[in-house]
Scaffold this motif. Structure first.
Motif, PDB file in Angstrom:
ATOM      1  N   SER A  69     -46.544 -29.180  55.623  1.00  0.00           N
ATOM      2  CA  SER A  69     -45.332 -29.601  56.311  1.00  0.00           C
ATOM      3  C   SER A  69     -44.127 -29.180  55.488  1.00  0.00           C
ATOM      4  CB  SER A  69     -45.313 -31.125  56.542  1.00  0.00           C
ATOM      5  OG  SER A  69     -45.085 -31.827  55.337  1.00  0.00           O
ATOM      6  N   ALA A  70     -42.951 -29.369  56.065  1.00  0.00           N
ATOM      7  CA  ALA A  70     -41.718 -28.955  55.394  1.00  0.00           C
ATOM      8  C   ALA A  70     -41.275 -29.943  54.325  1.00  0.00           C
ATOM      9  CB  ALA A  70     -40.598 -28.772  56.420  1.00  0.00           C
ATOM     10  N   ASN A  71     -41.658 -31.195  54.447  1.00  0.00           N
ATOM     11  CA  ASN A  71     -41.217 -32.207  53.495  1.00  0.00           C
ATOM     12  C   ASN A  71     -42.252 -32.431  52.403  1.00  0.00           C
ATOM     13  OD1 ASN A  71     -38.701 -32.939  54.752  1.00  0.00           O
ATOM     14  ND2 ASN A  71     -39.970 -33.728  56.423  1.00  0.00           N
ATOM     15  N   VAL A  72     -41.795 -32.881  51.255  1.00  0.00           N
ATOM     16  CA  VAL A  72     -42.712 -33.112  50.138  1.00  0.00           C
ATOM     17  C   VAL A  72     -43.765 -34.139  50.524  1.00  0.00           C
ATOM     18  CG1 VAL A  72     -42.927 -33.901  47.760  1.00  0.00           C
ATOM     19  CG2 VAL A  72     -41.044 -32.405  48.405  1.00  0.00           C
ATOM     20  N   ASN A  73     -43.365 -35.231  51.127  1.00  0.00           N
ATOM     21  CA  ASN A  73     -44.327 -36.211  51.604  1.00  0.00           C
ATOM     22  C   ASN A  73     -44.641 -35.886  53.063  1.00  0.00           C
ATOM     23  OD1 ASN A  73     -45.750 -38.366  52.617  1.00  0.00           O
ATOM     24  ND2 ASN A  73     -44.480 -39.922  51.707  1.00  0.00           N
ATOM     25  N   GLY A  74     -43.710 -36.140  53.938  1.00  0.00           N
ATOM     26  CA  GLY A  74     -43.887 -35.803  55.346  1.00  0.00           C
ATOM     27  C   GLY A  74     -45.039 -36.517  56.018  1.00  0.00           C
ATOM     28  N   ASP A  75     -45.578 -37.550  55.389  1.00  0.00           N
ATOM     29  CA  ASP A  75     -46.714 -38.298  55.919  1.00  0.00           C
ATOM     30  C   ASP A  75     -47.956 -37.430  56.100  1.00  0.00           C
ATOM     31  OD1 ASP A  75     -45.376 -40.805  55.957  1.00  0.00           O
ATOM     32  OD2 ASP A  75     -44.303 -40.141  57.751  1.00  0.00           O
ATOM     33  N   LYS A  76     -48.126 -36.463  55.215  1.00  0.00           N
ATOM     34  CA  LYS A  76     -49.293 -35.586  55.277  1.00  0.00           C
ATOM     35  C   LYS A  76     -50.612 -36.344  55.113  1.00  0.00           C
ATOM     36  CE  LYS A  76     -47.367 -32.385  52.394  1.00  0.00           C
ATOM     37  NZ  LYS A  76     -45.932 -32.420  52.578  1.00  0.00           N
ATOM     38  N   PHE A  77     -50.581 -37.468  54.388  1.00  0.00           N
ATOM     39  CA  PHE A  77     -51.823 -38.211  54.200  1.00  0.00           C
ATOM     40  C   PHE A  77     -52.318 -38.816  55.509  1.00  0.00           C
ATOM     41  CE2 PHE A  77     -50.154 -38.027  49.861  1.00  0.00           C
ATOM     42  CZ  PHE A  77     -51.215 -37.330  49.296  1.00  0.00           C
ATOM     43  N   SER A  78     -51.426 -39.080  56.444  1.00  0.00           N
ATOM     44  CA  SER A  78     -51.855 -39.547  57.762  1.00  0.00           C
ATOM     45  C   SER A  78     -52.689 -38.473  58.451  1.00  0.00           C
ATOM     46  CB  SER A  78     -50.649 -39.903  58.634  1.00  0.00           C
ATOM     47  OG  SER A  78     -49.952 -40.991  58.106  1.00  0.00           O
ATOM     48  N   THR A  79     -52.297 -37.227  58.281  1.00  0.00           N
ATOM     49  CA  THR A  79     -53.055 -36.122  58.868  1.00  0.00           C
ATOM     50  C   THR A  79     -54.421 -36.006  58.207  1.00  0.00           C
ATOM     51  OG1 THR A  79     -51.019 -34.966  59.430  1.00  0.00           O
ATOM     52  CG2 THR A  79     -53.017 -33.641  59.347  1.00  0.00           C
ATOM     53  N   LEU A  80     -54.454 -36.068  56.872  1.00  0.00           N
ATOM     54  CA  LEU A  80     -55.746 -36.004  56.175  1.00  0.00           C
ATOM     55  C   LEU A  80     -56.651 -37.159  56.592  1.00  0.00           C
ATOM     56  CD1 LEU A  80     -54.767 -34.932  52.553  1.00  0.00           C
ATOM     57  CD2 LEU A  80     -55.781 -33.522  54.356  1.00  0.00           C
ATOM     58  N   HIS A  81     -56.085 -38.355  56.736  1.00  0.00           N
ATOM     59  CA  HIS A  81     -56.897 -39.496  57.167  1.00  0.00           C
ATOM     60  C   HIS A  81     -57.393 -39.325  58.600  1.00  0.00           C
ATOM     61  CE1 HIS A  81     -55.031 -42.022  53.780  1.00  0.00           C
ATOM     62  NE2 HIS A  81     -56.186 -41.537  53.414  1.00  0.00           N
ATOM     63  N   TYR A  82     -56.596 -38.687  59.429  1.00  0.00           N
ATOM     64  CA  TYR A  82     -57.048 -38.378  60.789  1.00  0.00           C
ATOM     65  C   TYR A  82     -58.292 -37.490  60.718  1.00  0.00           C
ATOM     66  CZ  TYR A  82     -57.152 -36.696  65.559  1.00  0.00           C
ATOM     67  OH  TYR A  82     -57.565 -36.387  66.831  1.00  0.00           O
ATOM     68  N   TYR A  91     -50.217 -29.673  42.456  1.00  0.00           N
ATOM     69  CA  TYR A  91     -48.993 -30.319  41.982  1.00  0.00           C
ATOM     70  C   TYR A  91     -48.610 -31.499  42.871  1.00  0.00           C
ATOM     71  CZ  TYR A  91     -44.121 -31.050  40.651  1.00  0.00           C
ATOM     72  OH  TYR A  91     -42.943 -31.608  40.239  1.00  0.00           O
ATOM     73  N   LEU A  92     -48.877 -31.397  44.167  1.00  0.00           N
ATOM     74  CA  LEU A  92     -48.520 -32.466  45.098  1.00  0.00           C
ATOM     75  C   LEU A  92     -49.500 -33.644  45.031  1.00  0.00           C
ATOM     76  CD1 LEU A  92     -47.355 -30.278  48.114  1.00  0.00           C
ATOM     77  CD2 LEU A  92     -45.933 -31.505  46.450  1.00  0.00           C
ATOM     78  N   ALA A  93     -50.522 -33.529  44.195  1.00  0.00           N
ATOM     79  CA  ALA A  93     -51.412 -34.630  43.817  1.00  0.00           C
ATOM     80  C   ALA A  93     -52.180 -35.246  44.986  1.00  0.00           C
ATOM     81  CB  ALA A  93     -50.636 -35.702  43.054  1.00  0.00           C
ATOM     82  N   SER A  94     -52.943 -34.438  45.679  1.00  0.00           N
ATOM     83  CA  SER A  94     -53.764 -34.946  46.770  1.00  0.00           C
ATOM     84  C   SER A  94     -55.233 -34.877  46.385  1.00  0.00           C
ATOM     85  CB  SER A  94     -53.529 -34.130  48.040  1.00  0.00           C
ATOM     86  OG  SER A  94     -54.395 -34.578  49.057  1.00  0.00           O
ATOM     87  N   SER A  95     -55.930 -35.979  46.546  1.00  0.00           N
ATOM     88  CA  SER A  95     -57.367 -36.018  46.291  1.00  0.00           C
ATOM     89  C   SER A  95     -58.181 -35.861  47.564  1.00  0.00           C
ATOM     90  CB  SER A  95     -57.748 -37.348  45.614  1.00  0.00           C
ATOM     91  OG  SER A  95     -57.088 -37.473  44.384  1.00  0.00           O
ATOM     92  N   GLY A  96     -57.617 -36.253  48.708  1.00  0.00           N
ATOM     93  CA  GLY A  96     -58.348 -36.235  49.971  1.00  0.00           C
ATOM     94  C   GLY A  96     -58.523 -34.859  50.571  1.00  0.00           C
ATOM     95  N   GLY A  97     -57.637 -33.938  50.246  1.00  0.00           N
ATOM     96  CA  GLY A  97     -57.662 -32.573  50.769  1.00  0.00           C
ATOM     97  C   GLY A  97     -56.374 -31.901  50.347  1.00  0.00           C
ATOM     98  N   PRO A  98     -56.348 -30.591  50.298  1.00  0.00           N
ATOM     99  CA  PRO A  98     -55.131 -29.912  49.848  1.00  0.00           C
ATOM    100  C   PRO A  98     -53.978 -30.074  50.834  1.00  0.00           C
ATOM    101  CG  PRO A  98     -56.824 -28.310  50.416  1.00  0.00           C
ATOM    102  CD  PRO A  98     -57.419 -29.660  50.591  1.00  0.00           C
ATOM    103  N   ILE A  99     -52.790 -30.196  50.268  1.00  0.00           N
ATOM    104  CA  ILE A  99     -51.578 -30.287  51.064  1.00  0.00           C
ATOM    105  C   ILE A  99     -50.590 -29.245  50.554  1.00  0.00           C
ATOM    106  CG2 ILE A  99     -51.900 -32.700  51.696  1.00  0.00           C
ATOM    107  CD1 ILE A  99     -49.966 -33.515  49.495  1.00  0.00           C
ATOM    108  N   ALA A 100     -49.794 -28.726  51.464  1.00  0.00           N
ATOM    109  CA  ALA A 100     -48.795 -27.725  51.094  1.00  0.00           C
ATOM    110  C   ALA A 100     -47.434 -28.150  51.616  1.00  0.00           C
ATOM    111  CB  ALA A 100     -49.165 -26.357  51.677  1.00  0.00           C
TER     112      ALA A 100
END
Length: 184
Positions: free
Chosen positions: A95-108, A140-149
């Protein structure tokens, strides 16, 4: 060697480039979900034959794109027969934002994999949190559940962070290695 499939939707090319990095690491077949949420001919057979399935979608409004959701909803047919049970699963998002709620997508993705009786593969990649850390570091973005960009909204896919892409590549390697172990 395990057979790995990366199935993804990309709205602006960033998730596609990330998918290519993940697929490179896994020596995986790439399957793109098109702009109308449709799949190429033979996709369901390819997924049935895979040892591992890696999901990819941009994070839009805190979840997967509607195109990916269309695919996920259609996966109820293999769910009903438990056709994907005990496959290794993974997922990635951008996503474009550093957080952007990407973990919601990984949890989905994790929930979808668990509904299919799958085995989820996290990144297995440690991350740094020191003053010496650089944005181009791996995970660097520190994700354990799956890679995020993360790529700024006004930057093209060719401007994606090299550390994020390398994180995706290494994740693909991990998923393929885990799938090979589970294959026996």
């Amino acid at each position: 060697m395990a057979k790995v499939v990366v199935i993804y939707h990309s709205g602006y090319g960033h998730t596609q480039r990330f998918a290519q990095s993940v697929a490179q690491g896994a020596s995986a077949q790439l399957i793109a979900i098109d702009a109308d949420g449709n799949l190429p001919e033979g996709t369901w057979e390819t997924l049935a034959a895979a040892d591992a399935i890696i999901f990819g979608s941009p994070t839009y409004m805190g979840s997967v794109s509607w195109q990916f959701k269309k695919f996920a909803d259609a996966s109820s047919k293999p769910w009903y027969t438990q056709a994907w049970k005990d496959k290794v699963f993974g997922g990635f998002t951008a996503s474009a934002n550093v957080n952007g709620d990407k973990f919601s997508t990984l949890h989905y993705f994790m929930t979808l994999a668990m509904q299919h009786g799958g085995i989820w593969a996290g990144t297995g990649i440690i991350y740094n949190n020191t003053k010496a850390s650089q944005r181009t570091d791996i995970n660097y973005l520190a994700s354990s559940g799956g890679p995020i960009a993360q790529t700024p909204g006004d930057a093209g896919a060719d401007e994606m962070n090299t550390g994020d892409l390398e994180t995706g590549r290494q994740y693909g390697e991990r998923v393929a290695a885990l799938a090979a172990k589970f294959r026996g």
